[in-house]
Enzyme design. Sequence first.
Site, PDB file in Angstrom:
ATOM      1  N   HIS A   1      -3.297   6.888   2.711  1.00 25.90           N
ATOM      2  CA  HIS A   1      -3.767   5.572   2.243  1.00 25.90           C
ATOM      3  C   HIS A   1      -5.128   5.249   2.857  1.00 25.90           C
ATOM      4  O   HIS A   1      -5.326   5.350   4.072  1.00 25.90           O
ATOM      5  CB  HIS A   1      -2.737   4.500   2.601  1.00 25.90           C
TER       6      HIS A   1
ATOM      7  N   CYS B   1       0.824  -1.224   0.000  1.00 24.97           N
ATOM      8  CA  CYS B   1       0.000   0.000   0.000  1.00 24.97           C
ATOM      9  C   CYS B   1       0.852   1.266   0.000  1.00 24.97           C
ATOM     10  O   CYS B   1       0.334   2.373  -0.145  1.00 24.97           O
ATOM     11  CB  CYS B   1      -0.937   0.001   1.201  1.00 24.97           C
TER      12      CYS B   1
ATOM     13  N   ASN C   1     -10.519  -0.315   0.278  1.00 29.51           N
ATOM     14  CA  ASN C   1      -9.060  -0.210   0.306  1.00 29.51           C
ATOM     15  C   ASN C   1      -8.508  -0.725  -1.025  1.00 29.51           C
ATOM     16  O   ASN C   1      -8.550  -1.921  -1.291  1.00 29.51           O
ATOM     17  CB  ASN C   1      -8.535  -1.041   1.492  1.00 29.51           C
TER      18      ASN C   1
HETATM   19  O1  UT7 Z   1      -4.001  -1.528   3.615  1.00 30.20           O
HETATM   20  C1  UT7 Z   1      -3.139  -2.093   4.535  1.00 30.20           C
HETATM   21  C2  UT7 Z   1      -3.304  -1.528   5.889  1.00 30.20           C
HETATM   22  N1  UT7 Z   1      -4.441  -2.101   6.537  1.00 30.20           N
HETATM   23  C3  UT7 Z   1      -5.007  -1.518   7.589  1.00 30.20           C
HETATM   24  O2  UT7 Z   1      -4.604  -0.439   7.941  1.00 30.20           O
HETATM   25  C4  UT7 Z   1      -6.099  -2.220   8.330  1.00 30.20           C
HETATM   26  C5  UT7 Z   1      -6.035  -1.840   9.783  1.00 30.20           C
HETATM   27  N2  UT7 Z   1      -7.013  -2.562  10.595  1.00 30.20           N
HETATM   28  C6  UT7 Z   1      -8.334  -2.274  10.572  1.00 30.20           C
HETATM   29  O3  UT7 Z   1      -8.762  -1.425   9.809  1.00 30.20           O
HETATM   30  C7  UT7 Z   1      -9.233  -2.977  11.519  1.00 30.20           C
HETATM   31  O4  UT7 Z   1      -8.464  -3.721  12.435  1.00 30.20           O
HETATM   32  C8  UT7 Z   1     -10.250  -3.942  10.821  1.00 30.20           C
HETATM   33  C9  UT7 Z   1     -11.318  -3.113  10.106  1.00 30.20           C
HETATM   34  C10 UT7 Z   1      -9.535  -4.835   9.840  1.00 30.20           C
HETATM   35  C11 UT7 Z   1     -10.954  -4.795  11.865  1.00 30.20           C
HETATM   36  O5  UT7 Z   1     -11.597  -3.979  12.827  1.00 30.20           O
HETATM   37  P1  UT7 Z   1     -11.402  -4.284  14.377  1.00 30.20           P
HETATM   38  O6  UT7 Z   1     -12.267  -3.342  15.125  1.00 30.20           O
HETATM   39  O7  UT7 Z   1      -9.939  -4.243  14.665  1.00 30.20           O
HETATM   40  O8  UT7 Z   1     -11.997  -5.736  14.509  1.00 30.20           O
HETATM   41  P2  UT7 Z   1     -11.281  -7.044  15.087  1.00 30.20           P
HETATM   42  O9  UT7 Z   1     -10.333  -7.600  14.101  1.00 30.20           O
HETATM   43  O10 UT7 Z   1     -10.788  -6.729  16.465  1.00 30.20           O
HETATM   44  O11 UT7 Z   1     -12.528  -8.005  15.200  1.00 30.20           O
HETATM   45  C12 UT7 Z   1     -13.606  -7.765  16.134  1.00 30.20           C
HETATM   46  C13 UT7 Z   1     -14.615  -8.899  16.007  1.00 30.20           C
HETATM   47  C14 UT7 Z   1     -13.981 -10.280  16.032  1.00 30.20           C
HETATM   48  O12 UT7 Z   1     -14.851 -11.130  16.723  1.00 30.20           O
HETATM   49  P3  UT7 Z   1     -14.512 -11.544  18.249  1.00 30.20           P
HETATM   50  O13 UT7 Z   1     -13.176 -12.219  18.185  1.00 30.20           O
HETATM   51  O14 UT7 Z   1     -14.472 -10.242  19.007  1.00 30.20           O
HETATM   52  O15 UT7 Z   1     -15.655 -12.434  18.598  1.00 30.20           O
HETATM   53  C15 UT7 Z   1     -13.950 -10.701  14.586  1.00 30.20           C
HETATM   54  O16 UT7 Z   1     -14.032 -12.096  14.406  1.00 30.20           O
HETATM   55  O17 UT7 Z   1     -15.284  -8.792  14.734  1.00 30.20           O
HETATM   56  C16 UT7 Z   1     -15.195 -10.042  14.041  1.00 30.20           C
HETATM   57  N3  UT7 Z   1     -15.112  -9.757  12.612  1.00 30.20           N
HETATM   58  C17 UT7 Z   1     -16.198  -9.567  11.843  1.00 30.20           C
HETATM   59  N4  UT7 Z   1     -17.527  -9.619  12.117  1.00 30.20           N
HETATM   60  C18 UT7 Z   1     -18.372  -9.363  11.095  1.00 30.20           C
HETATM   61  C19 UT7 Z   1     -13.995  -9.584  11.853  1.00 30.20           C
HETATM   62  N5  UT7 Z   1     -14.338  -9.307  10.589  1.00 30.20           N
HETATM   63  C20 UT7 Z   1     -15.702  -9.294  10.554  1.00 30.20           C
HETATM   64  C21 UT7 Z   1     -16.631  -9.046   9.526  1.00 30.20           C
HETATM   65  N6  UT7 Z   1     -17.954  -9.092   9.836  1.00 30.20           N
HETATM   66  N7  UT7 Z   1     -16.270  -8.758   8.271  1.00 30.20           N
END
Ligand code: UT7
Length: 342
Positions: free
Chosen positions: A266, A117, A296
């Site tokens: 980004h 990215c 993204n």
């Molecule tokens: O381009 C390269 C750079 N990339 C980035 O900068 C990405 C940076 N990270 C993020 O933007 C965020 O971490 C995400 C949007 C990817 C995820 O958001 P988050 O608030 O950090 O969620 P998480 O990974 O902590 O997941 C929270 C919960 C989990 O469930 P449990 O373990 O709390 O029960 C996940 O399994 O949400 C669940 N989950 C989803 N639920 C519904 C993860 N993905 C999904 C989904 N739909 N698509």
Amino acid sequence: MPSDSFPTVRLVGVGAALPDPCLHNDDLSQLVETSDEWIWPRTGIRERRILPPQLSLVDLATQAARQALAQAQVHPQELDLILLATSTSADRFGSAPQVQAALGATQAVAFDLTAACTGFVFAVATATQFLQTGLYRRALVVAADVLSRTVDWTDRTTCVLFGDGAGAVVLEREAAGLSPLDKPQGILGIELRSDGSGSELLTLSMETEARPLVGSLRVGQYRCRPITMNGREVYKFAVQAVPEIIEKSLFRAGIPAEAVQGYFVHQANQRILDAVAKRLGVDPARMASVLEHYGNTSGASVPIALADWVEKGRFGPGDLGVMVGFGAGLTWGAIVFRWGKS
Ligand code: UT7
């Protein structure tokens, strides 16, 4: 930089190409256990574009390049250099020469550059060096990615985030003999970083499978693996590294944050953009955001955001901007610039 000893390198045209087919958050809930209620507040994404199978990354890159060249009023044969920043080329020997051929840029040398990215920012920084040394006069930097072809569509933690797209800019070294201007022009500051100790946080890698070849000789064979990401850790990295590198690049360029009209960061997550604005103390309205409609788009997201603002007249000739990439590698970087020819 800026320095009296370096010629001015200007960004003089920008373009973007987004495929037509659109995948909404609600569509994704038919594929994996997810919903608009989860995706939208956590990311700022509502929909993303998907490149149809009959089209290629080169098609997309070429379309963005043509737009940028038209805006810059530069003919393809006036180009000396073409850099294609991509992590999703179908031909791992490189696709930039195919873009060169499609454009008819017969005088240019073309090659690929990969930094996920951050690829666009690294490529603009690289092109700038070729122009500042005097070796070349005009360069085209294209960033194109088709992450829809590399995600695991059963993995809800990644497949909801990415979209396909391309963006391009034209860079031009100032012709010698122009009268000195009162304000520094063009590329004003470059800061680039990498930290391979975080490489496991975001991968698009090849698995090596061992196979018997002849007699006792075994050979490794690559097999593509889909994207993997530790979202929480990458998020933490981004909200710390991005404001830091913006502050550093502005400090070195001698420009206060409030003088900047457009931050083209980004497009990974709206919450990251908001956190960066807050940390810098800048008006969130100065942070370009196209995430809602495109998701993204990896390396392409910065020029797509810039093209959007230029097209809408929100960012014009003489305006100060900062472009920031961050992502896999880990890599990150910022470029401070004054846009356009005046
Ligand atoms: O381009 C390269 C750079 N990339 C980035 O900068 C990405 C940076 N990270 C993020 O933007 C965020 O971490 C995400 C949007 C990817 C995820 O958001 P988050 O608030 O950090 O969620 P998480 O990974 O902590 O997941 C929270 C919960 C989990 O469930 P449990 O373990 O709390 O029960 C996940 O399994 O949400 C669940 N989950 C989803 N639920 C519904 C993860 N993905 C999904 C989904 N739909 N698509």
